[in-house]
Design a protein around this motif. Structure first.
Motif, PDB file in Angstrom:
ATOM      1  N   VAL A 276       0.855  -1.186   0.000  1.00 12.29           N
ATOM      2  CA  VAL A 276       0.000   0.000   0.000  1.00 12.29           C
ATOM      3  C   VAL A 276       0.887   1.232   0.000  1.00 12.29           C
ATOM      4  CG1 VAL A 276      -1.814   1.266   1.216  1.00 12.29           C
ATOM      5  CG2 VAL A 276      -1.791  -1.234   1.269  1.00 12.29           C
ATOM      6  N   SER A 277       0.688   2.071  -0.977  1.00 10.50           N
ATOM      7  CA  SER A 277       1.431   3.332  -1.066  1.00 10.50           C
ATOM      8  C   SER A 277       1.182   4.192   0.158  1.00 10.50           C
ATOM      9  CB  SER A 277       0.996   4.114  -2.306  1.00 10.50           C
ATOM     10  OG  SER A 277       1.340   3.421  -3.481  1.00 10.50           O
ATOM     11  N   GLY A 278       2.063   5.157   0.368  1.00 12.06           N
ATOM     12  CA  GLY A 278       1.908   6.067   1.489  1.00 12.06           C
ATOM     13  C   GLY A 278       0.552   6.745   1.460  1.00 12.06           C
ATOM     14  N   GLN A 279      -0.166   6.638   2.568  1.00 15.02           N
ATOM     15  CA  GLN A 279      -1.484   7.252   2.691  1.00 15.02           C
ATOM     16  C   GLN A 279      -1.353   8.528   3.513  1.00 15.02           C
ATOM     17  OE1 GLN A 279      -4.322   5.864   1.045  1.00 15.02           O
ATOM     18  NE2 GLN A 279      -2.550   4.835   0.150  1.00 15.02           N
ATOM     19  N   VAL A 280      -2.008   9.557   3.056  1.00 19.97           N
ATOM     20  CA  VAL A 280      -1.906  10.881   3.661  1.00 19.97           C
ATOM     21  C   VAL A 280      -3.290  11.324   4.150  1.00 19.97           C
ATOM     22  CG1 VAL A 280       0.143  11.525   2.328  1.00 19.97           C
ATOM     23  CG2 VAL A 280      -2.139  11.995   1.392  1.00 19.97           C
TER      24      VAL A 280
ATOM     25  N   ALA B 273      -6.688  13.867  14.113  1.00 19.16           N
ATOM     26  CA  ALA B 273      -7.608  13.813  12.970  1.00 19.16           C
ATOM     27  C   ALA B 273      -6.876  13.354  11.713  1.00 19.16           C
ATOM     28  CB  ALA B 273      -8.249  15.178  12.748  1.00 19.16           C
ATOM     29  N   GLN B 274      -5.637  13.812  11.532  1.00 18.11           N
ATOM     30  CA  GLN B 274      -4.865  13.386  10.367  1.00 18.11           C
ATOM     31  C   GLN B 274      -4.576  11.892  10.417  1.00 18.11           C
ATOM     32  OE1 GLN B 274      -1.571  15.636   8.919  1.00 18.11           O
ATOM     33  NE2 GLN B 274      -2.689  17.570   8.971  1.00 18.11           N
ATOM     34  N   VAL B 275      -4.188  11.385  11.580  1.00 16.80           N
ATOM     35  CA  VAL B 275      -3.895   9.952  11.705  1.00 16.80           C
ATOM     36  C   VAL B 275      -5.163   9.137  11.457  1.00 16.80           C
ATOM     37  CG1 VAL B 275      -3.067   8.116  13.223  1.00 16.80           C
ATOM     38  CG2 VAL B 275      -1.942  10.352  13.248  1.00 16.80           C
ATOM     39  N   ARG B 276      -6.303   9.590  11.960  1.00 26.19           N
ATOM     40  CA  ARG B 276      -7.570   8.877  11.714  1.00 26.19           C
ATOM     41  C   ARG B 276      -7.870   8.802  10.219  1.00 26.19           C
ATOM     42  NH1 ARG B 276      -9.867   7.467  16.128  1.00 26.19           N
ATOM     43  NH2 ARG B 276      -9.499   8.632  18.037  1.00 26.19           N
ATOM     44  N   GLN B 277      -7.636   9.891   9.502  1.00 20.33           N
ATOM     45  CA  GLN B 277      -7.884   9.881   8.056  1.00 20.33           C
ATOM     46  C   GLN B 277      -6.908   8.947   7.355  1.00 20.33           C
ATOM     47  OE1 GLN B 277     -10.509  11.410   6.357  1.00 20.33           O
ATOM     48  NE2 GLN B 277      -9.780  10.013   4.773  1.00 20.33           N
ATOM     49  N   VAL B 278      -5.661   8.946   7.780  1.00 17.24           N
ATOM     50  CA  VAL B 278      -4.674   8.033   7.193  1.00 17.24           C
ATOM     51  C   VAL B 278      -5.111   6.589   7.404  1.00 17.24           C
ATOM     52  CG1 VAL B 278      -2.315   7.161   7.498  1.00 17.24           C
ATOM     53  CG2 VAL B 278      -2.721   9.614   7.229  1.00 17.24           C
ATOM     54  N   TYR B 279      -5.560   6.237   8.615  1.00 17.64           N
ATOM     55  CA  TYR B 279      -6.028   4.868   8.866  1.00 17.64           C
ATOM     56  C   TYR B 279      -7.278   4.556   8.050  1.00 17.64           C
ATOM     57  CZ  TYR B 279      -2.723   2.806  12.060  1.00 17.64           C
ATOM     58  OH  TYR B 279      -1.598   2.231  12.582  1.00 17.64           O
ATOM     59  N   ALA B 280      -8.163   5.518   7.865  1.00 18.98           N
ATOM     60  CA  ALA B 280      -9.335   5.305   7.008  1.00 18.98           C
ATOM     61  C   ALA B 280      -8.881   5.005   5.578  1.00 18.98           C
ATOM     62  CB  ALA B 280     -10.249   6.529   7.042  1.00 18.98           C
ATOM     63  N   ASN B 281      -7.890   5.744   5.099  1.00 14.83           N
ATOM     64  CA  ASN B 281      -7.383   5.526   3.744  1.00 14.83           C
ATOM     65  C   ASN B 281      -6.669   4.182   3.623  1.00 14.83           C
ATOM     66  OD1 ASN B 281      -8.403   8.055   3.174  1.00 14.83           O
ATOM     67  ND2 ASN B 281      -6.428   9.077   3.190  1.00 14.83           N
ATOM     68  N   LEU B 282      -5.897   3.810   4.662  1.00 13.33           N
ATOM     69  CA  LEU B 282      -5.257   2.486   4.661  1.00 13.33           C
ATOM     70  C   LEU B 282      -6.313   1.390   4.580  1.00 13.33           C
ATOM     71  CD1 LEU B 282      -2.505   2.856   7.426  1.00 13.33           C
ATOM     72  CD2 LEU B 282      -2.098   2.375   5.000  1.00 13.33           C
ATOM     73  N   THR B 283      -7.373   1.527   5.377  1.00 11.07           N
ATOM     74  CA  THR B 283      -8.449   0.542   5.390  1.00 11.07           C
ATOM     75  C   THR B 283      -9.067   0.409   4.003  1.00 11.07           C
ATOM     76  OG1 THR B 283      -8.895   0.956   7.726  1.00 11.07           O
ATOM     77  CG2 THR B 283     -10.677  -0.046   6.444  1.00 11.07           C
ATOM     78  N   THR B 284      -9.353   1.527   3.370  1.00 15.56           N
ATOM     79  CA  THR B 284      -9.948   1.526   2.036  1.00 15.56           C
ATOM     80  C   THR B 284      -9.043   0.838   1.026  1.00 15.56           C
ATOM     81  OG1 THR B 284     -11.200   3.542   2.494  1.00 15.56           O
ATOM     82  CG2 THR B 284     -10.815   3.010   0.175  1.00 15.56           C
ATOM     83  N   ALA B 285      -7.764   1.169   1.039  1.00  8.94           N
ATOM     84  CA  ALA B 285      -6.819   0.575   0.084  1.00  8.94           C
ATOM     85  C   ALA B 285      -6.681  -0.930   0.314  1.00  8.94           C
ATOM     86  CB  ALA B 285      -5.455   1.266   0.198  1.00  8.94           C
TER      87      ALA B 285
END
Length: 135
Positions: A33-37, A53-65
């Motif tokens: 998984v590429s770097g999620q921002v 909030a930024q870390v939560r969004q990164v984890y949401a993006n990791l989950t999606t990927a």
């Protein structure tokens, strides 16, 4: 069917850990998984001044990927975390501990960086995970 994983959280003779394994052995196909921002699905920055909030969004993006590849956070074997400010480490650990299994955490590297691709990004995370096996 997902490949097998063995977590070596703290092998004899290794230093203490805080939320990661010193090593993870696994079998099966791998998802990179590429770097999620901290950007939402519309391309908007989330939490400009808010590390949590930024870390939560990164984890949401990791989950999606990961889900797109048929995997999930529970199958992550290695994370690389990039923080622009080590004072954000507490926020990272708080959110990480909500998303990851404390008994079987992935291997992890943490890197303090001078900056990320956008000046308001405080965190970026990439991952390696086990993917579903064919058959």
């Amino acid at each position: 069917m997902i490949g097998a994983m063995d977590h070596f959280v703290r092998p004899s003779g290794s230093p203490p850990v805080n939320g990661y394994s010193h090593a993870v052995a696994f079998t099966g196909a791998m998802v990179a998984v590429s770097g999620q921002v901290p950007v939402d699905a519309d391309g908007n920055l989330v939490g400009k001044e808010d590390a949590e909030a930024q870390v939560r969004q990164v984890y949401a993006n990791l989950t999606t990927a990961l889900e797109a590849a048929g995997s999930g956070l529970e199958h992550v074997v290695k994370l690389t975390v990039y923080l622009t400010d080590l004072d954000d480490l507490g926020a990272f650990r708080k959110v990480r501990d909500e998303y990851q299994d404390a008994e079987n955490p992935p291997a992890c590297s943490l890197v303090r960086v001078a900056g990320l691709v956008h000046p308001d990004f405080r965190v970026e995370v990439d991952a390696l995970a086990v993917a579903p096996s064919a058959g």
